[in-house]
Design a protein around this motif. Sequence first.
Motif, PDB file in Angstrom:
ATOM      1  N   ASN A 126      15.087   0.269  13.920  1.00  0.00           N
ATOM      2  CA  ASN A 126      13.794   0.095  13.224  1.00  0.00           C
ATOM      3  C   ASN A 126      13.883  -1.023  12.192  1.00  0.00           C
ATOM      4  N   ARG A 141      -6.880   6.470   3.013  1.00  0.00           N
ATOM      5  CA  ARG A 141      -7.687   5.500   3.745  1.00  0.00           C
ATOM      6  C   ARG A 141      -7.942   6.002   5.173  1.00  0.00           C
ATOM      7  N   GLU A 142      -6.884   6.543   5.788  1.00  0.00           N
ATOM      8  CA  GLU A 142      -7.036   7.064   7.155  1.00  0.00           C
ATOM      9  C   GLU A 142      -7.974   8.263   7.166  1.00  0.00           C
ATOM     10  N   MET A 180       0.856  -1.202   0.000  1.00  0.00           N
ATOM     11  CA  MET A 180       0.000   0.000   0.000  1.00  0.00           C
ATOM     12  C   MET A 180       0.889   1.248   0.000  1.00  0.00           C
ATOM     13  N   PRO A 215       9.042  -2.107   5.726  1.00  0.00           N
ATOM     14  CA  PRO A 215       8.622  -1.074   4.762  1.00  0.00           C
ATOM     15  C   PRO A 215       9.261  -1.299   3.394  1.00  0.00           C
ATOM     16  N   LEU A 220      -2.509   5.009   1.942  1.00  0.00           N
ATOM     17  CA  LEU A 220      -2.632   4.891   3.401  1.00  0.00           C
ATOM     18  C   LEU A 220      -3.236   6.173   3.972  1.00  0.00           C
ATOM     19  N   LYS A 232     -12.683  -5.085   7.766  1.00  0.00           N
ATOM     20  CA  LYS A 232     -11.867  -4.245   8.629  1.00  0.00           C
ATOM     21  C   LYS A 232     -11.955  -4.750  10.063  1.00  0.00           C
ATOM     22  N   TYR A 291      -8.317   1.232   9.907  1.00  0.00           N
ATOM     23  CA  TYR A 291      -8.817   1.606   8.582  1.00  0.00           C
ATOM     24  C   TYR A 291      -8.260   0.705   7.467  1.00  0.00           C
ATOM     25  N   LEU A 292      -7.518  -0.342   7.860  1.00  0.00           N
ATOM     26  CA  LEU A 292      -7.013  -1.276   6.853  1.00  0.00           C
ATOM     27  C   LEU A 292      -7.786  -2.590   6.951  1.00  0.00           C
ATOM     28  N   GLU A 307      -4.659  -6.147   4.393  1.00  0.00           N
ATOM     29  CA  GLU A 307      -3.708  -5.022   4.446  1.00  0.00           C
ATOM     30  C   GLU A 307      -3.001  -4.958   5.796  1.00  0.00           C
ATOM     31  N   LEU A 316       2.807  11.045   7.215  1.00  0.00           N
ATOM     32  CA  LEU A 316       1.378  10.711   7.129  1.00  0.00           C
ATOM     33  C   LEU A 316       0.520  11.855   7.670  1.00  0.00           C
ATOM     34  N   SER A 354       6.420  -5.216   0.673  1.00  0.00           N
ATOM     35  CA  SER A 354       5.150  -5.841   0.309  1.00  0.00           C
ATOM     36  C   SER A 354       5.063  -6.134  -1.181  1.00  0.00           C
ATOM     37  N   ILE A 356      -4.564  -1.891  12.627  1.00  0.00           N
ATOM     38  CA  ILE A 356      -4.847  -0.559  12.073  1.00  0.00           C
ATOM     39  C   ILE A 356      -6.329  -0.550  11.660  1.00  0.00           C
ATOM     40  N   TRP A 369       2.979   1.518  14.219  1.00  0.00           N
ATOM     41  CA  TRP A 369       3.780   1.716  13.001  1.00  0.00           C
ATOM     42  C   TRP A 369       5.268   1.708  13.350  1.00  0.00           C
ATOM     43  N   SER A 375      11.884  -4.467  12.181  1.00  0.00           N
ATOM     44  CA  SER A 375      10.909  -4.758  11.127  1.00  0.00           C
ATOM     45  C   SER A 375      11.250  -6.040  10.381  1.00  0.00           C
ATOM     46  N   HIS A 408       8.549   1.240  11.004  1.00  0.00           N
ATOM     47  CA  HIS A 408       8.468   2.432  10.157  1.00  0.00           C
ATOM     48  C   HIS A 408       9.179   3.596  10.840  1.00  0.00           C
TER      49      HIS A 408
END
Lengths: 383, 242
Positions: free
Chosen positions: B78, A9-10, A1, B110, A6, B137, B97-98, B102, A303, B113, B95, A290, B82, A295
């Motif tokens: 980080n 979407r938020e 994404m 990062p 992102l 969701k 809204y995903l 997702e 963001l 994907s 999350i 995140w 990750s 991230h």
Amino acid sequence: MTWIQLLLREACHHWVNTLLGGFGLAIAVALLVAVQMTTEAAERETRRVMRDLGFNLRIIPRETDMDHFWDHGFSDQTMSEDTTRKLAAQHGSFLSFNHLTPTLEGRIQAGDRPVLLTGVGETLVGPGEAKQPMGLRIKPGQVILGSGVAARLKVKRGGLIRLGQRDFTVDRVLAESGTDDEVRIYGALADVQSLLGTPGRINEIKAVDCLCLTADQDPLGKLREILEKTLPEARVLQLRTMADARAKQRQSAERYSEFAVPLVLLVGAGWLALLTWLNVRERRVEIGLWRALGHSSSRIAALFLGKAVLLGLAGAAAGFALGTWIALEAGPGIFQVTAKSLSMDPTLLLWSMLLAPAFAALSTVLPTLGAVSQEPADTLRAD
Amino acid sequence: MLLCEQLERRFGGPAGEVAALAGVSLRIDRGEFVVIKGPSGCGKSTLLLTMGGMQRPSRGNLLFLDQNLYEMPAARRNRVRSKHIGFVFQLFHLIPYLTVRENILAGLPPGDSSRLPLERVDDLMSELGLGHRALHKPGSLSAGERQRTALARALIKKPDVILADEPTGNLDPVNAAYVFRFLGEYHRSGGTVVVVTHGQDAAGYASRTLHMASGRLSADPPPPETSTTSGHDSTPTIAAKG
């Protein structure tokens, strides 16, 4: 994404926050656009109204007998017609006054009585000033009559009137004004110079003090300073009441703008900062997550800042449309003289699209930096 | 794989300073399934978050894959996190809204994907019983489905270690068993698991169980009168098997 997906979407998920943010920005931009458009309209209106008020500076020969001047309304002395051009050529002259019109006044017999005869020369305007000069424009061989003179001589527009040894066509008759214009005849400067026997001479330059200077900057003093250096043979008189009216009108418009613009900016910034803070607060866990997922702080900050920029762009577009509509709807009722000159200003759209996103991002920086500098563990621990 | 050396973490508060970690030393090798048990507030979540590079200790060192996690720059930490560490939290932390799919993909480092075969996401969702929920969701999922989504998010990148903080704390027994079954499968495939819990449901999966009280670790359960406040210094710290 992708980052933008992102972000969008938020924004859709937290639609109330997004809507309030965009709405706040749109209102701020709309007010600024409306204020800017109406301020410009007010300035145009002021210029126009002041122009219609007439000249308020009188430059006359220094040797003028002031008793004669006040008694007869014109100077008994003359100066070269070229004085106007010399004055206009002085650097900085148009900072303190504009619309220089050379005139020659005297008395002449019209019918069985003397009348005031005024010759009006070409008006000189400052750089950038409107091309249309103030006052009357009279072609050679034509005259404009005061209503009293016209009535006494029983002449109308298009008729003939004999002055000295020449006949002149009546270009028009002025409406009744309640001033000494009632018994005045206006003619072209060269014609009047010929009639009064003073070719190449004038006895007054009429001018308007510039709206660029306020009363406390003493436009009269500035003009006298210029005249002292360059035209020692001239002196200047100011019609005080009219000058004060101009200064007050201009200062009032300035105060309105000085008050309204910072207020709108302050309220807009506060509103957006509050919304961002609430958004950041609501998303503390998400920010921690995140970061836990690896991230970087800069990506997370992007963001929030990106959302602010997007809201800024949307708010700018909507606000510009709304502000323009408000100004176009309300403006003509307020500024009746210059109503037709109120129109959409594309440069305001450009400025809105540039400044609103920048302004929104600036308001968002502090809450965002606060959020991304937290340890992820601070928001993710359960116990 | 993971080596904690005399980790201390102190928090200031209105009632004075509290030691969440009071000199914890621990070694976890690749392929272990370690369960850390203890009452609420004993410091086990702080230990887990510190092991995951998310909470800088007040003192001590943490070596992960022979690198001191808190001596490296934040950006590198980080990246290590990750790429090598998967997290599962008690409160799921999805999350909102995903979609499920997702959210799972968000667990990848990062930029990774786009390089992932899509079948792997689908397989993982099928294995965890989330195939029919791919486009839903989190708000429309049950607690068990949310935790399975969080588990899939941790597993998608095939991490070296999964750190799970009370992963079944909000689940019913059936879903709790489901989660541990998958953690067990991951462990059997060679993965390393560290689970913090105060329940008994991990007992059958652990290769080693540790007990925590007052910011200290012990191989043995604490006596019933053990206090959970700081300042308890009778419990010796231990080093895991070598």
